[in-house]
Design a protein around this motif. Structure first.
Motif, mmCIF file in Angstrom:
data_model
loop_
_atom_site.group_PDB
_atom_site.id
_atom_site.type_symbol
_atom_site.label_atom_id
_atom_site.label_comp_id
_atom_site.label_asym_id
_atom_site.label_seq_id
_atom_site.Cartn_x
_atom_site.Cartn_y
_atom_site.Cartn_z
ATOM 1 N N THR A 1 1.000 -1.256 -0.112
ATOM 2 C CA THR A 1 0.119 -0.050 -0.103
ATOM 3 C C THR A 1 0.911 1.145 -0.158
ATOM 4 O O THR A 1 0.469 2.056 -0.788
ATOM 5 C CB THR A 1 -0.795 -0.137 1.271
ATOM 6 O OG1 THR A 1 -1.703 -1.217 1.213
ATOM 7 C CG2 THR A 1 -1.689 1.352 1.144
ATOM 8 N N GLY A 2 2.115 1.301 0.528
ATOM 9 C CA GLY A 2 3.141 2.427 0.752
ATOM 10 C C GLY A 2 2.367 3.123 1.929
ATOM 11 O O GLY A 2 1.790 2.569 2.941
ATOM 12 N N ALA A 3 3.064 4.351 2.174
ATOM 13 C CA ALA A 3 2.421 5.184 3.248
ATOM 14 C C ALA A 3 1.070 5.607 2.967
ATOM 15 O O ALA A 3 0.607 6.581 2.492
ATOM 16 C CB ALA A 3 3.404 6.410 3.302
ATOM 17 N N ILE A 4 0.047 4.873 3.877
ATOM 18 C CA ILE A 4 -1.326 5.269 3.834
ATOM 19 C C ILE A 4 -1.520 6.739 4.426
ATOM 20 O O ILE A 4 -2.551 7.336 3.810
ATOM 21 C CB ILE A 4 -2.087 4.148 4.580
ATOM 22 C CG1 ILE A 4 -3.476 4.276 4.196
ATOM 23 C CG2 ILE A 4 -2.065 4.267 6.036
ATOM 24 C CD1 ILE A 4 -4.213 2.993 4.759
ATOM 25 N N GLY A 5 -0.656 7.374 4.779
ATOM 26 C CA GLY A 5 -0.846 8.635 5.369
ATOM 27 C C GLY A 5 -0.767 9.623 4.083
ATOM 28 O O GLY A 5 -1.595 10.719 4.251
ATOM 29 N N TYR A 6 -0.324 9.079 3.086
ATOM 30 C CA TYR A 6 -0.372 10.115 1.701
ATOM 31 C C TYR A 6 -1.520 10.104 1.304
ATOM 32 O O TYR A 6 -1.816 11.198 1.075
ATOM 33 C CB TYR A 6 0.650 9.504 0.849
ATOM 34 C CG TYR A 6 0.657 10.030 -0.433
ATOM 35 C CD1 TYR A 6 1.217 11.426 -0.364
ATOM 36 C CD2 TYR A 6 0.236 9.314 -1.620
ATOM 37 C CE1 TYR A 6 1.096 11.771 -1.837
ATOM 38 C CE2 TYR A 6 0.105 9.884 -2.722
ATOM 39 C CZ TYR A 6 0.720 11.241 -2.902
ATOM 40 O OH TYR A 6 0.648 11.832 -4.250
#
Length: 345
Positions: free
Chosen positions: A119-124
């Motif tokens: 998913t990667g940095a979900i905060g992004y």
């Protein structure tokens, strides 16, 4: 000594690497900012350090550089994105854009993504939502890599949760971005790269023995014991199981294929009352937290996202520091793909 590279140069570098690895120009342009976003904010475990791993996934067939993404958009406030094993930043950026569009019309939107990879940095993604003036909530699930309370070995995923509320005035968005584990696997790799010991109690060996040695650490432990493992289980039910793409049951039955699922929830404050009053009350609430009595030795009380916003300000001005080992790895990856390396200080 680490080298320093500007955010713009790194974003172009990542875009070029992805295109050379077979990703379309549009998808590479969508993915690259997510890595730089994380590195600018000091979330280095999910930043540019991930790029060589993505290239490996493209080469091995784990990730699909040319996915045929399909969107089931039958319900007004709901959509399901089948990512066809696209990189997470490609599929989730598309999902966030769709969720923003739906929430502006419906007041609330839920967009789920199935069959992506990392998913990667979900905060992004929730930050993109907050930048649009909306509230964003994101959760994700993946293959088991964290222990479950009372069990030995990799049992559930280090499933993350991110919530972003739009900032007001000169204040950044309030951004909570956390894993359900005490430490993410990417952080373990970062500690290993830097030759530093892990925090006590954050990981175990494969057989469940606690360790602070990043060379031996294989399994992160859940945050708060049953609380962290319970969150991970619930996120699996609300992402994977909800969109008929269960991961845990298949994994423990022997199907080890790497994939992840995620759900983004978007709320338009205007649909719940006055958007202006909401913003004013957010501002007042943050000021209230800032004004709380400080514990001994505490200089400043922070709300979620403020520390990373400070790192963003510094790195935007001075450039992003890249460790020697990571920079050598990026240079090697670029050389193998015939990609020019940006100038570093």
């Amino acid at each position: 000594m680490p080298v320093t590279v500007s955010a713009d140069a790194l974003e172009g570098f990542i875009r070029d690497i992805f295109e050379a690895a077979g990703v379309s120009a549009d998808d590479a342009a969508a993915a690259a900012p997510s890595f730089v976003w994380a590195s600018l904010r000091g979330v280095d475990s999910h930043g540019i350090s991930r790029v060589p791993r993505y290239v490996e996934m493209f080469g091995s067939g784990v990730a699909n550089p040319r996915p045929a993404i399909v969107i089931d958009d039958a319900a007004p406030g709901v959509a399901v994105v089948d990512a066809d094993f696209a990189p997470g930043p490609v599929a989730l950026t598309q999902a966030a854009n769709l969720a923003i569009e739906k929430a502006r019309t419906q007041g609330v939107a839920v967009v789920s993504v199935r069959n992506t990879v990392h998913t990667g940095a979900i905060g992004y993604y929730v930050s993109r939502i907050a930048d649009a003036g909306l509230v964003g909530i994101g959760i994700a699930a993946g293959s088991p890599m964290m222990s479950y309370e009372g069990a030995v070995g990799a049992s559930v995923a280090t499933s993350p949760l991110a919530i972003a509320v739009p900032g007001t005035g000169d204040k950044p968005a309030v951004l909570l971005d956390m894993a359900s584990s005490l430490i993410a696997l990417g952080k373990i790799a970062q500690y290993k790269r830097e030759g530093k010991p892990l925090p006590e109690g954050s990981a175990t060996t494969a057989d469940g023995t606690p360790t602070t040695d990043p060379e031996l650490a294989k399994i992160p432990t859940p945050l708060g014991g049953p609380k962290g493992s319970g969150l991970s289980l619930m996120f699996e039910l609300l992402t994977s199981v909800l969109v008929t793409a269960p991961i845990l049951t298949k994994y423990h039955a022997g199907e080890k294929k790497h994939r992840q699922n995620a759900t983004l929830i978007v709320l338009d404050p205007a649909a719940f009352g006055s958007a202006e009053e909401f913003a004013a009350n957010v501002d007042a609430t943050i000021d209230t937290i800032h004004g709380l009595p400080k514990a001994e030795g505490v200089e400043q009380i922070l709300v979620p996202g403020e520390r990373s916003a400070g790192t963003l300000e510094r790195r935007s001005a001075a450039g992003i520091p890249v460790g020697d080992k990571l920079w050598a790895e990026l240079v090697e990856t670029a050389a193998a793909l015939g990609v020019a390396v940006p100038e570093a200080a």
